[in-house]
Design an enzyme around this catalytic site. Sequence first.
Site, PDB file in Angstrom:
ATOM      1  CG  ASP A   8      -1.841   1.211   1.286  1.00 23.52           C
ATOM      2  OD1 ASP A   8      -2.274   1.657   0.208  1.00 23.52           O
ATOM      3  OD2 ASP A   8      -2.124   1.716   2.383  1.00 23.52           O
ATOM      4  CB  SER A   9       0.158   4.729  -0.830  1.00 29.96           C
ATOM      5  OG  SER A   9      -1.043   4.868  -0.077  1.00 29.96           O
ATOM      6  CE1 TYR A  40       2.459   5.023  -3.458  1.00 34.22           C
ATOM      7  CE2 TYR A  40       1.115   3.255  -4.343  1.00 34.22           C
ATOM      8  CZ  TYR A  40       2.310   3.689  -3.808  1.00 34.22           C
ATOM      9  OH  TYR A  40       3.330   2.790  -3.644  1.00 34.22           O
ATOM     10  CB  CYS A  71      -3.312   0.639  -2.443  1.00 34.80           C
ATOM     11  SG  CYS A  71      -3.315   2.361  -2.943  1.00 34.80           S
ATOM     12  CG  ASN A  72      -9.780   1.256  -2.484  1.00 34.95           C
ATOM     13  OD1 ASN A  72     -10.831   0.756  -2.830  1.00 34.95           O
ATOM     14  ND2 ASN A  72      -9.335   1.160  -1.242  1.00 34.95           N
ATOM     15  CB  THR A  73      -5.015   5.027  -5.197  1.00 32.68           C
ATOM     16  OG1 THR A  73      -5.824   5.565  -4.152  1.00 32.68           O
ATOM     17  CG2 THR A  73      -4.680   6.102  -6.187  1.00 32.68           C
ATOM     18  CD  GLU A 149       0.910   6.557   5.547  1.00 34.92           C
ATOM     19  OE1 GLU A 149       2.111   6.487   5.791  1.00 34.92           O
ATOM     20  OE2 GLU A 149       0.182   5.549   5.448  1.00 34.92           O
ATOM     21  CB  CYS A 181      -9.171   5.229   0.845  1.00 34.67           C
ATOM     22  SG  CYS A 181      -7.469   5.509   1.372  1.00 34.67           S
ATOM     23  CB  THR A 182      -6.747   0.119   2.268  1.00 34.09           C
ATOM     24  OG1 THR A 182      -5.580   0.784   1.755  1.00 34.09           O
ATOM     25  CG2 THR A 182      -7.347  -0.765   1.186  1.00 34.09           C
ATOM     26  CG  HIS A 183      -4.465   5.140   4.417  1.00 34.46           C
ATOM     27  ND1 HIS A 183      -4.031   4.583   3.243  1.00 34.46           N
ATOM     28  CD2 HIS A 183      -3.345   5.562   5.072  1.00 34.46           C
ATOM     29  CE1 HIS A 183      -2.709   4.669   3.177  1.00 34.46           C
ATOM     30  NE2 HIS A 183      -2.271   5.249   4.276  1.00 34.46           N
TER      31      HIS A 183
HETATM   32  N1  DGL Z   1      -4.652   3.253   0.943  1.00 40.36           N
HETATM   33  C1  DGL Z   1      -4.693   3.938  -0.334  1.00 40.36           C
HETATM   34  C2  DGL Z   1      -5.976   3.619  -1.066  1.00 40.36           C
HETATM   35  O1  DGL Z   1      -6.646   2.664  -0.712  1.00 40.36           O
HETATM   36  C3  DGL Z   1      -4.425   5.369  -0.129  1.00 40.36           C
HETATM   37  C4  DGL Z   1      -4.150   6.103  -1.386  1.00 40.36           C
HETATM   38  C5  DGL Z   1      -3.255   7.269  -1.269  1.00 40.36           C
HETATM   39  O2  DGL Z   1      -2.109   7.098  -0.875  1.00 40.36           O
HETATM   40  O3  DGL Z   1      -3.706   8.363  -1.638  1.00 40.36           O
HETATM   41  O4  DGL Z   1      -6.349   4.249  -2.029  1.00 40.36           O
END
Ligand code: DGL
Length: 260
Positions: A8-9, A40, A71-73, A149, A181-183
């Site tokens: 993930d990011s 991301y 990560c969805n993105t 983060e 978003c996984t965050h």
């Molecule tokens: N966890 C990432 C997601 O699911 C975060 C994306 C990002 O870093 O902007 O999209």
Amino acid sequence: MNPIGLFDSGLGGISIWQAIHAMLPRESTLYLADSKHAPYGDKTKSEIISLAEKNTEYLLAENCKLIVVACNTATTQAISHLREKYGVPFIGIEPAIKPAALNTKTKKVGVLATKGTLASSLFHSTTSLHTAGVAIFEQEGTGLVERIESGEMEGPDLEAHLKELVQPMVDQGIDQLVLGCTHYPFLIPCLQRILPQTVKIVDCSPAVAKQTAAILLQKGLENTGEEQPQHEFYTNGDLELLSQFLPHRRPNFHLAYVDF
Ligand code: DGL
């Protein structure tokens, strides 16, 4: 035993790791938190593809047998490219629009996601495929990944920020809020305080874990050995922060700073 790789990011994908570990406790895992390059969501498609390639190549060099793009993105922007280029199975994460559209009574669904996910063609094709007769209200989660983060998951300032983001969707009458978003699952306690009880929070992690289990079985990749599974977590950001995301650490959890 070859591990399941995840990236993930940053730290958000640990929400996916938790669901996978709960469903597949016999599997070893290797999690890459690319915090150095978060978020991301504001990057171009080609930047996201090259970060996804870098993470994938690191995981493949560590003999990962399957890769979860947690990560969805990165999924929406890069997974078809990854599937074409590399010979391992990939599991992607997409906002859980389909179950939300099936369960909504008000026929109104909210989606909180990053700019990159909301702008992607994969998000738009999935949405139009599953949402006939349902109105979708999209909201970019501006600034939320950066807060998480930096370890901020509670507090009045964050609560006010979140309320500003979700209230317009609540005012429209949504009864499902999809976390795209996984965050964002790390914000669920805070979200529960500000959302009316009529709004259900929809998180895709359990569905992703189920899909991972199904693909391992289908490809004959399940771990059948007797050794204790090991869990590696590598960050190219703040190691102390990574450890805060894993409060229930066990002796077979190994955390390290790695410059990938
Ligand atoms: N966890 C990432 C997601 O699911 C975060 C994306 C990002 O870093 O902007 O999209």
